[in-house]
Design a protein around this motif. Structure first.
Motif, mmCIF file in Angstrom:
data_model
loop_
_atom_site.group_PDB
_atom_site.id
_atom_site.type_symbol
_atom_site.label_atom_id
_atom_site.label_comp_id
_atom_site.label_asym_id
_atom_site.label_seq_id
_atom_site.Cartn_x
_atom_site.Cartn_y
_atom_site.Cartn_z
ATOM 1 N N VAL A 159 23.234 -20.246 -45.619
ATOM 2 C CA VAL A 159 22.306 -21.320 -45.258
ATOM 3 C C VAL A 159 22.209 -22.283 -46.431
ATOM 4 C CG1 VAL A 159 19.925 -21.925 -44.703
ATOM 5 C CG2 VAL A 159 20.959 -19.872 -43.704
ATOM 6 N N LEU A 160 22.529 -23.562 -46.186
ATOM 7 C CA LEU A 160 22.301 -24.611 -47.170
ATOM 8 C C LEU A 160 20.879 -25.096 -46.982
ATOM 9 C CD1 LEU A 160 25.626 -26.686 -47.058
ATOM 10 C CD2 LEU A 160 24.785 -25.238 -48.909
ATOM 11 N N LEU A 161 20.066 -24.922 -48.003
ATOM 12 C CA LEU A 161 18.618 -25.019 -47.842
ATOM 13 C C LEU A 161 18.000 -26.104 -48.716
ATOM 14 C CD1 LEU A 161 16.163 -23.539 -46.520
ATOM 15 C CD2 LEU A 161 16.102 -22.091 -48.571
ATOM 16 N N ASP A 162 17.338 -27.076 -48.074
ATOM 17 C CA ASP A 162 16.589 -28.079 -48.822
ATOM 18 C C ASP A 162 15.352 -27.412 -49.434
ATOM 19 O OD1 ASP A 162 15.843 -30.502 -49.877
ATOM 20 O OD2 ASP A 162 15.036 -31.305 -48.005
ATOM 21 N N VAL A 163 14.972 -27.860 -50.617
ATOM 22 C CA VAL A 163 13.832 -27.249 -51.313
ATOM 23 C C VAL A 163 12.511 -27.819 -50.823
ATOM 24 C CG1 VAL A 163 12.725 -26.955 -53.567
ATOM 25 C CG2 VAL A 163 15.199 -26.705 -53.352
ATOM 26 N N HIS A 164 12.440 -29.144 -50.641
ATOM 27 C CA HIS A 164 11.192 -29.798 -50.260
ATOM 28 C C HIS A 164 11.280 -30.362 -48.852
ATOM 29 C CE1 HIS A 164 9.774 -29.263 -54.254
ATOM 30 N NE2 HIS A 164 10.616 -30.110 -54.800
ATOM 31 N N MET A 165 10.414 -29.835 -47.983
ATOM 32 C CA MET A 165 10.263 -30.376 -46.638
ATOM 33 C C MET A 165 8.771 -30.441 -46.326
ATOM 34 S SD MET A 165 13.358 -28.608 -44.444
ATOM 35 C CE MET A 165 12.859 -26.918 -44.810
ATOM 36 N N PRO A 166 8.354 -31.320 -45.413
ATOM 37 C CA PRO A 166 6.926 -31.513 -45.171
ATOM 38 C C PRO A 166 6.160 -30.270 -44.738
ATOM 39 C CG PRO A 166 8.191 -33.304 -44.202
ATOM 40 C CD PRO A 166 9.188 -32.269 -44.640
#
Length: 227
Positions: free
Chosen positions: A64-71
């Motif tokens: 999984v390529l995972l963004d660190v900051h999401m709302p």
């Protein structure tokens, strides 16, 4: 066994699930990975924590390529909700942030690596294959953060800063770019937000830190290794 050896024994591409709240960025990653050869295949994507948890459960990706900051909670929340349920899934953080606290938080949460969004498509494909093969992968300057944080052992207390902790993830992103000399318009473009929203975040950071201008903010950010 090395990651390279593991890749050589594969019968197909590494199955990847992409998590990021910006649809345009997800489309760009898909295109970059497609251009990087047939070693990886994006089998699904999500733009929120809930979508990510459901999608990972449905598609059962290898990486999984995972963004660190999401709302709605970000990468740490995805890790918290998926790791125990699907321990075989490998997470590689892919973020605009190169701040020590972000790197440390997701690694403590169970990610195997952390790379920044300045990475090329071919380099990203390499990173995906390596973490799938069992290797940890970090953008060059980020590995030191992890070594420092875990030098006292994996259960040592996380780095904390009460003043920094009061800032939201998005405020930290804006502050980091501001301290690097970005203009408001450039920050807005980099973070896919409006100039007005940038101004609002800067005002909030100034109020919370009780500082007067961007020059003081730059020094404050530099002291905390945000730059």
């Amino acid at each position: 066994m090395t990651g390279a050896e593991d890749d050589g024994e594969r019968t197909g591409p590494v199955r990847v699930f992409l998590v990021d709240d910006h649809a345009l960025f997800r489309a760009g990653v898909r295109a970059e990975l497609a251009d990087a050869g047939d070693r990886v295949e994006v089998i699904g994507e999500a733009g929120s924590v809930d979508e990510a948890v459901a999608g990972i459960g449905h598609f059962a990706p290898e990486v999984v390529l995972l963004d660190v900051h999401m709302p709605d909670g970000g990468g740490s929340e995805v890790l918290r909700r998926v790791r125990d349920r699907q321990p075989e899934v490998v997470f590689l953080a892919l973020s605009v942030s190169d701040a020590a606290e972000d790197v440390i938080t997701v690694i403590r949460g169970g990610a195997r690596g952390y790379v920044t969004k300045t990475i090329s498509g071919r380099e990203l494909a390499d990173a995906v294959c390596r973490v799938a093969g069992g290797d940890p992968v970090f953008s060059p300057r980020l590995a030191g953060f992890v070594l420092d944080a875990f030098s006292q052992g994996p259960d040592s207390a996380p780095i904390g800063d009460p003043e920094l902790d009061q800032l939201t993830p998005r405020e930290r992103d804006v502050l980091r770019l501001l301290a690097r000399g970005y203009a408001y318009k450039e920050i807005a473009s980099e973070l896919f937000i409006s100039v007005k929203t940038v101004e609002t975040h800067v005002s909030s950071v100034l109020r919370k830190t009780q500082l007067s201008n961007r020059y003081e903010l730059s020094r404050w950010a530099s002291d905390r290794r945000l730059v």
